[in-house]
Design a protein around this motif. Structure first.
Motif, PDB file in Angstrom:
ATOM      1  N   MET A   1       0.841  -1.187   0.000  1.00 21.77           N
ATOM      2  CA  MET A   1       0.000   0.000   0.000  1.00 21.77           C
ATOM      3  C   MET A   1       0.880   1.243   0.000  1.00 21.77           C
ATOM      4  O   MET A   1       1.729   1.416   0.870  1.00 21.77           O
ATOM      5  N   ASP A   2       0.698   2.120  -0.973  1.00 21.05           N
ATOM      6  CA  ASP A   2       1.487   3.342  -1.082  1.00 21.05           C
ATOM      7  C   ASP A   2       0.697   4.523  -0.537  1.00 21.05           C
ATOM      8  O   ASP A   2      -0.441   4.773  -0.958  1.00 21.05           O
ATOM      9  N   ILE A   3       1.316   5.240   0.394  1.00 18.65           N
ATOM     10  CA  ILE A   3       0.675   6.368   1.060  1.00 18.65           C
ATOM     11  C   ILE A   3       1.578   7.590   0.928  1.00 18.65           C
ATOM     12  O   ILE A   3       2.794   7.509   1.138  1.00 18.65           O
ATOM     13  N   LEU A   4       0.979   8.732   0.588  1.00 19.03           N
ATOM     14  CA  LEU A   4       1.721   9.991   0.473  1.00 19.03           C
ATOM     15  C   LEU A   4       1.306  10.930   1.596  1.00 19.03           C
ATOM     16  O   LEU A   4       0.108  11.163   1.805  1.00 19.03           O
ATOM     17  N   PHE A   5       2.277  11.451   2.321  1.00 21.99           N
ATOM     18  CA  PHE A   5       2.033  12.469   3.342  1.00 21.99           C
ATOM     19  C   PHE A   5       2.484  13.818   2.801  1.00 21.99           C
ATOM     20  O   PHE A   5       3.653  13.982   2.429  1.00 21.99           O
ATOM     21  N   VAL A   6       1.575  14.775   2.744  1.00 23.85           N
ATOM     22  CA  VAL A   6       1.948  16.156   2.453  1.00 23.85           C
ATOM     23  C   VAL A   6       2.147  16.838   3.807  1.00 23.85           C
ATOM     24  O   VAL A   6       1.188  17.143   4.515  1.00 23.85           O
ATOM     25  N   VAL A   7       3.399  17.023   4.183  1.00 23.29           N
ATOM     26  CA  VAL A   7       3.727  17.541   5.512  1.00 23.29           C
ATOM     27  C   VAL A   7       4.111  19.018   5.411  1.00 23.29           C
ATOM     28  O   VAL A   7       4.260  19.577   4.329  1.00 23.29           O
ATOM     29  N   ASP A   8       4.277  19.615   6.557  1.00 21.91           N
ATOM     30  CA  ASP A   8       4.683  21.016   6.602  1.00 21.91           C
ATOM     31  C   ASP A   8       6.152  21.154   6.206  1.00 21.91           C
ATOM     32  O   ASP A   8       6.952  20.239   6.405  1.00 21.91           O
ATOM     33  N   ARG A   9       6.497  22.306   5.653  1.00 26.13           N
ATOM     34  CA  ARG A   9       7.881  22.536   5.228  1.00 26.13           C
ATOM     35  C   ARG A   9       8.867  22.339   6.378  1.00 26.13           C
ATOM     36  O   ARG A   9       9.952  21.776   6.204  1.00 26.13           O
ATOM     37  N   LEU A  10       8.500  22.816   7.567  1.00 22.43           N
ATOM     38  CA  LEU A  10       9.392  22.705   8.719  1.00 22.43           C
ATOM     39  C   LEU A  10       9.570  21.245   9.132  1.00 22.43           C
ATOM     40  O   LEU A  10      10.670  20.829   9.506  1.00 22.43           O
ATOM     41  N   GLU A  11       8.501  20.459   9.057  1.00 27.27           N
ATOM     42  CA  GLU A  11       8.594  19.039   9.379  1.00 27.27           C
ATOM     43  C   GLU A  11       9.487  18.316   8.373  1.00 27.27           C
ATOM     44  O   GLU A  11      10.214  17.390   8.734  1.00 27.27           O
ATOM     45  N   PHE A  12       9.421  18.733   7.120  1.00 22.25           N
ATOM     46  CA  PHE A  12      10.274  18.125   6.101  1.00 22.25           C
ATOM     47  C   PHE A  12      11.748  18.482   6.340  1.00 22.25           C
ATOM     48  O   PHE A  12      12.628  17.618   6.226  1.00 22.25           O
ATOM     49  N   LYS A  13      11.984  19.718   6.717  1.00 22.22           N
ATOM     50  CA  LYS A  13      13.357  20.169   6.954  1.00 22.22           C
ATOM     51  C   LYS A  13      13.996  19.419   8.110  1.00 22.22           C
ATOM     52  O   LYS A  13      15.185  19.066   8.064  1.00 22.22           O
ATOM     53  N   TYR A  14      13.208  19.165   9.151  1.00 17.49           N
ATOM     54  CA  TYR A  14      13.732  18.457  10.327  1.00 17.49           C
ATOM     55  C   TYR A  14      13.045  17.096  10.445  1.00 17.49           C
ATOM     56  O   TYR A  14      12.434  16.777  11.459  1.00 17.49           O
ATOM     57  N   PHE A  80      -1.046   6.673  -5.666  1.00 16.21           N
ATOM     58  CA  PHE A  80      -1.124   6.412  -4.231  1.00 16.21           C
ATOM     59  C   PHE A  80      -2.551   6.003  -3.876  1.00 16.21           C
ATOM     60  O   PHE A  80      -3.525   6.598  -4.363  1.00 16.21           O
ATOM     61  N   GLN A  81      -2.672   5.000  -3.018  1.00 20.05           N
ATOM     62  CA  GLN A  81      -4.003   4.615  -2.551  1.00 20.05           C
ATOM     63  C   GLN A  81      -4.553   5.634  -1.548  1.00 20.05           C
ATOM     64  O   GLN A  81      -5.755   5.810  -1.433  1.00 20.05           O
ATOM     65  N   LEU A  82      -3.636   6.316  -0.853  1.00 18.07           N
ATOM     66  CA  LEU A  82      -4.043   7.252   0.200  1.00 18.07           C
ATOM     67  C   LEU A  82      -3.100   8.439   0.237  1.00 18.07           C
ATOM     68  O   LEU A  82      -1.878   8.278   0.107  1.00 18.07           O
ATOM     69  N   VAL A  83      -3.665   9.626   0.411  1.00 13.16           N
ATOM     70  CA  VAL A  83      -2.877  10.841   0.650  1.00 13.16           C
ATOM     71  C   VAL A  83      -3.326  11.442   1.972  1.00 13.16           C
ATOM     72  O   VAL A  83      -4.529  11.612   2.215  1.00 13.16           O
ATOM     73  N   MET A  84      -2.353  11.727   2.828  1.00 14.59           N
ATOM     74  CA  MET A  84      -2.633  12.465   4.066  1.00 14.59           C
ATOM     75  C   MET A  84      -2.222  13.918   3.818  1.00 14.59           C
ATOM     76  O   MET A  84      -1.031  14.233   3.726  1.00 14.59           O
ATOM     77  N   PHE A  85      -3.206  14.785   3.670  1.00 10.18           N
ATOM     78  CA  PHE A  85      -2.937  16.196   3.372  1.00 10.18           C
ATOM     79  C   PHE A  85      -2.892  16.963   4.689  1.00 10.18           C
ATOM     80  O   PHE A  85      -3.916  17.321   5.253  1.00 10.18           O
ATOM     81  N   ARG A  86      -1.659  17.213   5.204  1.00  7.48           N
ATOM     82  CA  ARG A  86      -1.527  17.791   6.532  1.00  7.48           C
ATOM     83  C   ARG A  86      -0.447  18.879   6.627  1.00  7.48           C
ATOM     84  O   ARG A  86       0.317  18.919   7.604  1.00  7.48           O
ATOM     85  N   PRO A  87      -0.362  19.796   5.649  1.00  4.76           N
ATOM     86  CA  PRO A  87       0.512  20.950   5.872  1.00  4.76           C
ATOM     87  C   PRO A  87      -0.110  21.862   6.924  1.00  4.76           C
ATOM     88  O   PRO A  87      -1.339  21.948   7.042  1.00  4.76           O
ATOM     89  N   ASP A  88       0.729  22.525   7.690  1.00  5.81           N
ATOM     90  CA  ASP A  88       0.228  23.428   8.718  1.00  5.81           C
ATOM     91  C   ASP A  88      -0.309  24.719   8.110  1.00  5.81           C
ATOM     92  O   ASP A  88       0.135  25.131   7.023  1.00  5.81           O
ATOM     93  N   PRO A  89      -1.278  25.354   8.776  1.00  8.59           N
ATOM     94  CA  PRO A  89      -1.683  26.692   8.368  1.00  8.59           C
ATOM     95  C   PRO A  89      -0.548  27.685   8.625  1.00  8.59           C
ATOM     96  O   PRO A  89       0.468  27.283   9.229  1.00  8.59           O
TER      97      PRO A  89
END
Length: 319
Positions: A1-14, A80-89
């Motif tokens: 199962m392939d899952i994509l997380f769209v995370v916040d820029r800061l979370e990606f950096k660290y 992707f079967q699932l995308v978690m769209f969770r960038p911060d405001p």
């Protein structure tokens, strides 16, 4: 199962396991469930010939920590079967444009939580009015005279920008304050910008309760977010400012319709900010579940329950 997380820029950096970050707990748990997890940010989204793509990186776990492979992969989002769209405001123009990319993703092929279109259509402050009977008295306006009338009626009020986050720009105002005019003009940008104005709730000095929703369920576990020493609101995520709280049966019962309505709107993951039984805000962009604190206070593994909900939503879509 392939899952994509769209995370916040800061979370990606660290990007390493940080037990204060909800996404990291969920990513690690999904990896432990043998899912293939990829990460990206809104900067790496694109459209080509009307198809949505993401430049992404494969995540992996090692020694209870999480990392990502540095080789960049271009994948069509519908793969992707699932995308978690969770960038911060904040939900600024870059955020809005990112939600448009997902208008070109077939929901019959890919499940997206929370749905970006639904997030775009739901302002975390303004659309709390859908549950007006559960809110403190309020108005949404840019009018100075409206705000002064409301202030005179309730004597102490809270003013909030509609697209702020983490308490940024939120102010209190008391009747008779010599800075009334300048505060209102600053908040409304000279009566050109709508803001939320709420009656101040005296129990705000004890902080606000985070009530967590999953699908149609109101979780029994919750925490109290205490104000910082130099502020009237919670704005610092640390152990001393987050304490165990209780959710009464009466509270749970009255918030169940909120969970059901948000789930119907394709917003199954949400967090209510509650003071004295009143909802002051509904978090749907990247709601924090305070997993570290909940697990410590209640002796549970909240990340497992959240992951079960995520996977159940995926299975619902393919059944």
């Amino acid at each position: 199962m392939d899952i994509l997380f769209v995370v916040d820029r800061l979370e990606f950096k660290y990007f390493e396991f940080n037990n204060l970050v909800t996404n990291f707990w969920i990513i690690r748990e999904l990896l432990r469930n043998k899912c293939n997890v990829y990460i990206t940010t809104i900067d790496y989204l694109s459209l080509a010939a009307g198809r949505a793509f993401a430049h992404c990186f494969r995540a992996y776990e090692k020694n209870d920590d999480i990392f990502y492979e540095k080789n960049e992969i271009l994948k069509q989002i519908e793969d992707f079967q699932l995308v978690m769209f969770r960038p911060d405001p904040p939900v600024d123009i870059d955020y809005i444009n990112a939600t448009y990319v997902f208008d070109f993703v077939d929901r019959n092929k890919t499940t997206i939580l929370n749905d970006p279109t639904a997030i775009r259509n739901f302002n975390e402050k303004l659309h709390t009015l859908k549950f007006l009977d559960l809110m403190p008295e309020n108005i949404v306006t840019s009018s100075k005279s409206d705000i002064i009338k409301f202030l005179n009626q309730y004597e102490e009020i809270v003013l909030k920008p509609l697209n702020g986050c983490f308490g940024s720009g939120v102010m209190t105002l008391k009747k008779g304050d010599k800075n009334t005019a300048v505060i209102i003009n600053t908040m409304t940008r000279g009566q050109k910008q709508l803001i939320m104005v709420q009656k101040y709730i005296p129990k705000a000095r004890f902080g606000d309760k985070r009530v967590m929703l999953l699908g149609e369920e109101v979780l029994d576990v919750c925490v109290q977010k205490l104000p910082s020493n130099d502020d009237f609101k919670f704005n610092e995520h640390c152990d001393s400012n987050i304490v165990k709280a209780e959710l009464t049966s009466e509270e749970k019962e009255k918030f169940i319709p909120v969970a059901k309505e948000l789930n119907r709107l394709n917003l199954p993951m949400a967090g209510l900010d509650v003071i004295d039984g009143k909802i002051i805000e509904i978090n749907v962009t990247s709601p924090c579940y305070f997993i570290k604190e909940v697990n410590n206070h209640f002796g549970c593994s909240l990340e497992k329950k959240i992951t079960q909900l995520i996977l159940s939503k995926l299975y619902e879509s393919v059944s």
